[in-house]
Scaffold this active site. Structure first.
Site, short mmCIF file in Angstrom:
data_model
loop_
_atom_site.label_atom_id
_atom_site.label_comp_id
_atom_site.label_asym_id
_atom_site.label_seq_id
_atom_site.Cartn_x
_atom_site.Cartn_y
_atom_site.Cartn_z
N HIS A 42 15.22 -41.73 -28.67
CA HIS A 42 15.42 -41.59 -30.12
C HIS A 42 16.81 -42.13 -30.44
O HIS A 42 17.63 -42.29 -29.54
CB HIS A 42 15.36 -40.11 -30.53
CG HIS A 42 16.48 -39.33 -29.93
ND1 HIS A 42 16.40 -38.77 -28.67
CD2 HIS A 42 17.74 -39.06 -30.37
CE1 HIS A 42 17.55 -38.19 -28.37
NE2 HIS A 42 18.40 -38.35 -29.39
N HIS A 124 23.01 -45.44 -30.91
CA HIS A 124 22.70 -45.66 -29.49
C HIS A 124 21.42 -44.92 -29.12
O HIS A 124 21.02 -43.97 -29.81
CB HIS A 124 23.85 -45.13 -28.61
CG HIS A 124 24.02 -43.66 -28.70
ND1 HIS A 124 24.80 -43.05 -29.66
CD2 HIS A 124 23.48 -42.64 -27.97
CE1 HIS A 124 24.75 -41.74 -29.52
NE2 HIS A 124 23.95 -41.46 -28.50
O1 3AM Z 1 21.08 -38.66 -26.77
P1 3AM Z 1 21.77 -38.66 -28.09
O2 3AM Z 1 23.25 -38.72 -27.99
O3 3AM Z 1 21.24 -39.61 -29.06
O4 3AM Z 1 23.74 -37.13 -29.84
C1 3AM Z 1 23.31 -35.98 -29.17
C2 3AM Z 1 21.85 -36.06 -28.73
O5 3AM Z 1 21.30 -37.31 -28.76
C3 3AM Z 1 23.35 -34.94 -30.17
O6 3AM Z 1 22.02 -34.53 -30.45
C4 3AM Z 1 21.10 -35.33 -29.81
C5 3AM Z 1 19.95 -34.50 -29.27
O7 3AM Z 1 20.43 -33.55 -28.38
N1 3AM Z 1 24.14 -33.81 -29.73
C6 3AM Z 1 23.78 -32.87 -28.84
N2 3AM Z 1 24.76 -31.97 -28.72
C7 3AM Z 1 25.76 -32.35 -29.55
C8 3AM Z 1 27.03 -31.83 -29.88
N3 3AM Z 1 27.49 -30.69 -29.36
C9 3AM Z 1 25.37 -33.54 -30.18
N4 3AM Z 1 26.12 -34.18 -31.05
C10 3AM Z 1 27.34 -33.65 -31.32
N5 3AM Z 1 27.78 -32.51 -30.75
#
Ligand code: 3AM
Length: 175
Positions: A42, A124
């Protein structure tokens, strides 16, 4: 009970296949880490953190008429973020409409007491977590950009299933 929510662009099947190919190319080149399954690919627009049922209802009411632009993105560069060991395919250029959409959703979250995003939006798609550092000879990977087109935005919930984290779509906005 609160849920861990985020907004994302879904990844179409054709892009998933290209990403899987890239993932195996990277694994063969020596990247060791947890490979993200294609069903979890995603592109995160805004992470909302832990959201209660009433916060979610209010969010859905506020964003009922969310306008989804045509989104066209060239994924053409690898990112490596050392702390979580993330290897991701990103975009050198962020289309204006995509940046505006992410900003709108991040600001809405911030203004309503949800998770504040403190860093600049970098589109990304995560391919590996817990990975060792990128090898220098991967600087020119991918050879060809992976083109991603999207006409929808999804509100996703992250849950811990028996086989690890799973993402499920709670609501989809179509163009
Ligand atoms: O794999 P991605 O980075 O696209 O970006 C994180 C992740 O996707 C974001 O939420 C998505 C699904 O888990 N994410 C998770 N924890 C986070 C945090 N503590 C976060 N973004 C910011 N702070």
């Amino acid at each position: 009970m609160a849920q861990r929510l985020f907004f994302a662009l879904p990844v179409a099947r054709t892009s998933q296949l290209a990403l899987l190919k890239l993932q195996s190319q990277l694994a063969q080149a020596g990247i060791h880490g947890r490979m993200i399954p294609a069903t979890n690919f995603h592109l995160t627009l805004a992470f909302l953190g832990s959201v209660t049922a009433s916060q979610k209802d209010a969010l859905l009411a506020r964003l009922a008429d969310l306008t989804v632009p045509d989104l066209h993105l060239e994924l053409d560069t690898l990112h490596y973020w050392a702390k979580p060991g993330i290897v991701a395919l990103g975009a050198r250029r962020t289309p204006i409409a995509l940046g505006q959409l992410a900003t709108q959703l991040q600001q809405d979250a911030y203004q309503h007491g949800l998770h504040p995003t403190r860093h600049a939006f970098r589109p990304h798609i995560t391919l590996f977590r817990g990975a060792s550092a990128l090898l220098p000879d991967l600087a020119h990977v991918p050879e060809q950009p992976i083109v991603m087109t999207s006409h929808s935005v999804e509100l996703m919930v992250s849950v811990n299933g028996p086989a690890g984290v799973e993402y499920h779509c709670l609501k989809r906005w179509q163009r």
